[in-house]
Design an enzyme around this catalytic site. Structure first.
Site, PDB file in Angstrom:
ATOM      1  N   CYS A 214       1.000  -1.483   0.103  1.00 33.50           N
ATOM      2  CA  CYS A 214       0.263   0.404   0.037  1.00 33.50           C
ATOM      3  C   CYS A 214       1.161   1.200  -0.264  1.00 33.50           C
ATOM      4  O   CYS A 214       0.044   2.569   0.144  1.00 33.50           O
ATOM      5  CB  CYS A 214      -1.038  -0.122   1.250  1.00 33.50           C
ATOM      6  SG  CYS A 214      -1.788  -1.775   1.521  1.00 33.50           S
TER       7      CYS A 214
ATOM      8  N   ASN B 223     -10.883  -0.960   0.213  1.00 31.95           N
ATOM      9  CA  ASN B 223      -9.275  -1.247   0.459  1.00 31.95           C
ATOM     10  C   ASN B 223      -8.142  -1.365  -1.250  1.00 31.95           C
ATOM     11  O   ASN B 223      -8.568  -2.722  -0.723  1.00 31.95           O
ATOM     12  CB  ASN B 223      -8.353  -1.970   1.826  1.00 31.95           C
ATOM     13  CG  ASN B 223      -7.036  -1.360   1.817  1.00 31.95           C
ATOM     14  OD1 ASN B 223      -6.810  -1.308   0.298  1.00 31.95           O
ATOM     15  ND2 ASN B 223      -6.346  -2.089   2.691  1.00 31.95           N
TER      16      ASN B 223
ATOM     17  N   HIS C 174      -3.473   6.828   2.236  1.00 31.77           N
ATOM     18  CA  HIS C 174      -3.595   5.330   1.568  1.00 31.77           C
ATOM     19  C   HIS C 174      -4.765   4.820   2.746  1.00 31.77           C
ATOM     20  O   HIS C 174      -4.874   5.124   3.351  1.00 31.77           O
ATOM     21  CB  HIS C 174      -2.419   4.169   2.300  1.00 31.77           C
ATOM     22  CG  HIS C 174      -3.340   2.619   2.110  1.00 31.77           C
ATOM     23  ND1 HIS C 174      -4.723   2.455   0.881  1.00 31.77           N
ATOM     24  CD2 HIS C 174      -3.335   2.105   3.019  1.00 31.77           C
ATOM     25  CE1 HIS C 174      -4.284   0.554   1.065  1.00 31.77           C
ATOM     26  NE2 HIS C 174      -3.853   0.716   2.715  1.00 31.77           N
TER      27      HIS C 174
HETATM   28  O1  UT7 Z   1      -3.769  -1.637   3.354  1.00 30.69           O
HETATM   29  C1  UT7 Z   1      -2.573  -2.257   4.320  1.00 30.69           C
HETATM   30  C2  UT7 Z   1      -3.216  -1.358   6.028  1.00 30.69           C
HETATM   31  N1  UT7 Z   1      -3.907  -2.177   6.832  1.00 30.69           N
HETATM   32  C3  UT7 Z   1      -4.914  -1.830   7.461  1.00 30.69           C
HETATM   33  O2  UT7 Z   1      -4.582  -0.642   7.736  1.00 30.69           O
HETATM   34  C4  UT7 Z   1      -5.947  -2.705   7.792  1.00 30.69           C
HETATM   35  C5  UT7 Z   1      -6.151  -2.169  10.041  1.00 30.69           C
HETATM   36  N2  UT7 Z   1      -6.755  -2.815  10.762  1.00 30.69           N
HETATM   37  C6  UT7 Z   1      -8.114  -2.558  10.666  1.00 30.69           C
HETATM   38  O3  UT7 Z   1      -8.769  -1.563   9.525  1.00 30.69           O
HETATM   39  C7  UT7 Z   1      -9.379  -3.098  11.676  1.00 30.69           C
HETATM   40  O4  UT7 Z   1      -8.193  -3.635  12.100  1.00 30.69           O
HETATM   41  C8  UT7 Z   1      -9.981  -3.978  10.801  1.00 30.69           C
HETATM   42  C9  UT7 Z   1     -10.760  -3.848   9.618  1.00 30.69           C
HETATM   43  C10 UT7 Z   1      -9.134  -5.093   9.929  1.00 30.69           C
HETATM   44  C11 UT7 Z   1     -10.928  -4.622  11.729  1.00 30.69           C
HETATM   45  O5  UT7 Z   1     -11.132  -4.072  12.523  1.00 30.69           O
HETATM   46  P1  UT7 Z   1     -11.694  -3.304  14.248  1.00 30.69           P
HETATM   47  O6  UT7 Z   1     -12.423  -2.680  14.554  1.00 30.69           O
HETATM   48  O7  UT7 Z   1     -10.063  -4.120  14.395  1.00 30.69           O
HETATM   49  O8  UT7 Z   1     -12.230  -4.916  14.160  1.00 30.69           O
HETATM   50  P2  UT7 Z   1     -11.823  -6.190  15.271  1.00 30.69           P
HETATM   51  O9  UT7 Z   1     -10.725  -7.705  14.230  1.00 30.69           O
HETATM   52  O10 UT7 Z   1     -10.694  -5.817  16.201  1.00 30.69           O
HETATM   53  O11 UT7 Z   1     -12.694  -7.077  15.258  1.00 30.69           O
HETATM   54  C12 UT7 Z   1     -13.930  -6.390  16.213  1.00 30.69           C
HETATM   55  C13 UT7 Z   1     -15.254  -7.333  16.515  1.00 30.69           C
HETATM   56  C14 UT7 Z   1     -14.896  -8.468  16.845  1.00 30.69           C
HETATM   57  O12 UT7 Z   1     -15.745  -9.736  17.715  1.00 30.69           O
HETATM   58  P3  UT7 Z   1     -15.403  -9.332  19.079  1.00 30.69           P
HETATM   59  O13 UT7 Z   1     -14.295 -10.182  19.899  1.00 30.69           O
HETATM   60  O14 UT7 Z   1     -15.442  -7.932  20.089  1.00 30.69           O
HETATM   61  O15 UT7 Z   1     -16.987 -10.101  19.884  1.00 30.69           O
HETATM   62  C15 UT7 Z   1     -14.912  -9.377  15.608  1.00 30.69           C
HETATM   63  O16 UT7 Z   1     -15.312 -10.906  15.582  1.00 30.69           O
HETATM   64  O17 UT7 Z   1     -15.653  -7.140  15.179  1.00 30.69           O
HETATM   65  C16 UT7 Z   1     -15.977  -8.294  14.714  1.00 30.69           C
HETATM   66  N3  UT7 Z   1     -15.852  -8.429  13.423  1.00 30.69           N
HETATM   67  C17 UT7 Z   1     -17.346  -8.326  12.673  1.00 30.69           C
HETATM   68  N4  UT7 Z   1     -18.114  -8.356  12.600  1.00 30.69           N
HETATM   69  C18 UT7 Z   1     -19.288  -8.176  12.226  1.00 30.69           C
HETATM   70  C19 UT7 Z   1     -14.562  -8.133  12.457  1.00 30.69           C
HETATM   71  N5  UT7 Z   1     -14.834  -9.037  11.025  1.00 30.69           N
HETATM   72  C20 UT7 Z   1     -16.463  -8.756  11.184  1.00 30.69           C
HETATM   73  C21 UT7 Z   1     -18.030  -8.397  10.250  1.00 30.69           C
HETATM   74  N6  UT7 Z   1     -19.000  -8.102  10.387  1.00 30.69           N
HETATM   75  N7  UT7 Z   1     -16.948  -7.773   8.759  1.00 30.69           N
END
Ligand code: UT7
Length: 323
Positions: A114, A280, A250
């Site tokens: 990225c 993304n 990005h």
């Molecule tokens: O492009 C290269 C660089 N990449 C980045 O910069 C990505 C950086 N990271 C992110 O954008 C975020 O971390 C994500 C979008 C990947 C994930 O978001 P988050 O707010 O960090 O979510 P999380 O992984 O901490 O998950 C929070 C909750 C979890 O549930 P519990 O454990 O709190 O019950 C997940 O299971 O959200 C749940 N979850 C979802 N729920 C519904 C994760 N994905 C989904 C989903 N739909 N698609």
């Protein structure tokens, strides 16, 4: 006098097939509400089975030629930033050269995920200023849907396909300012696609051939790194952040952009993103955001535009363009 590097044209192309959030409600346990509130994404595009990164880059170059009414015959270098090449060899750049019929260009792929488009801009500037090349097309092109793990709900909702391209020419007055590049290789394990080796930093890795991401760790690294580097990049260009008209990071997640603005005090209204419409798109996200900004009449001649790529590697790069 050394030739200067001038970014003089921009365009983009995306596949036909739009994938709204509702598509994922059918295949995994998620909701449109979760995707919009946690990422800002409303839509993304997925390539057709016979459509590759070189096709999207070629279409973007043809769009640039048509939009500006210019021929590309005297382009002498093609730089393509991608992590989703059609093949490991030949390069995407060589495929684009063939498809555009540009028989006299050099052709090289740049591999910095990225951050790759911003790295390629820095390289193009150097190639122009050294007198090695006079007219370079710099692409950011991806078909991430090919390496998306559709069983991983935390990542499959994120990625999209597309390509952006800019023309960088030798000119008496340049508009690409000082560039920064950096990397944090220790974070490689937090965002990767498996390749030849079974290990990163002696840790066994997932061999799926798909994108594997520790989202929370990458999120924190991105916010900390970009927030610290933004004022330094502005200063290298003789500016303070309040003199920047548009910040184009990005587009990984709208919450990352919000958090960087919160940390640095940069106004969110002065950011350009491509996350809502395109998801993304890795290398393509910055040129897609810039081209959208041009089409919407936001980006104007003379605006000072800070671009900042960050991602897999972990790597980052940025510059300031006097639009
Ligand atoms: O492009 C290269 C660089 N990449 C980045 O910069 C990505 C950086 N990271 C992110 O954008 C975020 O971390 C994500 C979008 C990947 C994930 O978001 P988050 O707010 O960090 O979510 P999380 O992984 O901490 O998950 C929070 C909750 C979890 O549930 P519990 O454990 O709190 O019950 C997940 O299971 O959200 C749940 N979850 C979802 N729920 C519904 C994760 N994905 C989904 C989903 N739909 N698609």
């Amino acid at each position: 006098m050394l030739p200067q590097a001038r970014l003089s044209a921009i365009s983009s192309a995306v596949p036909e097939k739009a994938i709204p959030n509702s598509y994922f409600e059918q295949i995994i346990e998620t909701t449109d509400e979760w995707i919009v509130s946690r990422t800002g994404i409303k839509n993304r595009y997925h390539c057709a089975p016979d459509e590759y990164t070189s096709d999207l880059c070629t279409a973007a170059a043809r769009n640039l030629s048509a939009e500006y009414g210019i021929a590309l015959d005297d382009v002498d270098m093609l730089l393509v930033s991608t992590v989703t090449p059609d093949h490991p060899m030949p390069s995407v750049a060589c495929q684009v050269q063939k498809k555009l019929g540009l028989h006299h260009t050099g052709a090289l792929d740049v591999y910095a995920a990225c951050a790759g488009f911003s790295y390629a801009i820095a390289l193009a500037k150097g190639l122009i200023m050294s007198g090695t090349h006079k007219k370079i097309l710099v692409f950011g092109g991806e078909t991430l849907s090919r390496i998306t793990d559709f069983n991983d709900r935390t990542s499959c909702i994120l990625f999209g396909d597309g390509a952006g391209v800019v023309l960088i020419e030798a000119a008496s007055e340049g508009n690409i300012g000082a560039c920064i590049t950096g990397a944090y290789g220790e974070g490689g394990i937090d965002l990767y696609i498996s390749g030849l080796a079974d290990h990163i930093d002696h840790q066994e890795i997932n061999r799926s051939g798909k994108i594997v991401q520790n989202g929370r760790k990458v999120f924190k690294w991105a916010v900390t790194t970009v927030s610290a580097e933004m004022p330094r990049l502005a200063a290298l260009n003789g500016l303070t952040l309040d003199q920047i008209d548009w910040f184009v990071p990005h587009s990984a997640n709208m919450r990352i952009i919000d958090a960087i603005c919160h940390e640095t005090g940069f106004p969110i209204e002065k950011t350009l993103e491509s996350i809502a419409n395109y998801g993304n798109t890795s290398s393509a996200s910055i040129p897609l955001a810039l081209h959208q900004g041009v089409r919407e009449g936001k980006l104007k001649k003379g605006d000072k535009v800070m671009i900042f790529g960050f991602g897999g590697g972990l790597a980052y790069a940025g510059t300031v363009i006097n639009w």
